[in-house]
Design an enzyme around this catalytic site. Structure first.
Site, PDB file in Angstrom:
ATOM      1  N   ASN A  87      26.238  14.366 -12.030  1.00  0.00           N
ATOM      2  CA  ASN A  87      27.119  13.139 -11.582  1.00  0.00           C
ATOM      3  C   ASN A  87      26.410  12.224 -10.729  1.00  0.00           C
ATOM      4  O   ASN A  87      25.176  11.757 -11.288  1.00  0.00           O
ATOM      5  CB  ASN A  87      27.623  13.908 -10.328  1.00  0.00           C
ATOM      6  N   HIS A 117       1.085  11.118  -5.198  1.00  0.00           N
ATOM      7  CA  HIS A 117       0.125  10.187  -5.012  1.00  0.00           C
ATOM      8  C   HIS A 117      -1.003  10.838  -4.314  1.00  0.00           C
ATOM      9  O   HIS A 117      -0.739  12.157  -3.841  1.00  0.00           O
ATOM     10  CB  HIS A 117       0.601   9.100  -4.015  1.00  0.00           C
TER      11      HIS A 117
END
Length: 136
Positions: A87, A117
């Site tokens: 969606n 990270h």
């Protein structure tokens, strides 16, 4: 005996630390961002919708639907099964592979993040990260 050196893009797809400022990685991201920007003004019923999705996500099944707006980092790291429906407002940060199996329904505003990270604050200053895959 020659040593095989992986490209930064290959490292990205292999759960290894890679440089996200690499030229090949950036080119892939720019390609995806341009297509995602064009998709923002489209519906799934527009003439070029399917062509653009196939250009963004290799092997995008004819039976799959991703309702715009849709955002991804590369597109080439997304593997969609048959009869998948995603969606509006989905975000897929596909440094690593994101696999969504057949007959899966994804609601609006879902986000899939593969980048990670470094945790060390000094290492975080470098343009490097790792990608971990997602499978649904």
């Amino acid at each position: 005996m020659a040593l095989f050196m992986k490209t930064e893009f290959e490292k990205m797809r292999s759960k290894e630390l890679y440089c996200f400022s690499d030229e090949e990685v950036n080119s892939s991201a720019i390609h995806a961002k341009k297509i995602c920007a064009r998709l923002t003004g489209m519906t799934i019923y527009d003439d070029h919708y399917r062509e653009m999705m196939e250009n963004l996500i290799p092997g995008f099944p004819k039976s799959a639907v991703i309702c715009p707006p849709f955002v991804c980092d590369h597109g080439s790291g997304i593997i969609i099964g048959e009869n998948v429906f995603i969606n509006h407002n989905c975000v897929m940060l596909d440094s690593a592979y994101i696999r969504i199996g057949k007959n899966t329904l994804v609601g609006p505003n879902c986000q899939f993040y593969t980048p990670q990270h470094p945790m060390n604050y000094i290492d975080r200053r470098e343009p490097k990260q790792t990608g971990y895959p997602i499978t649904i």
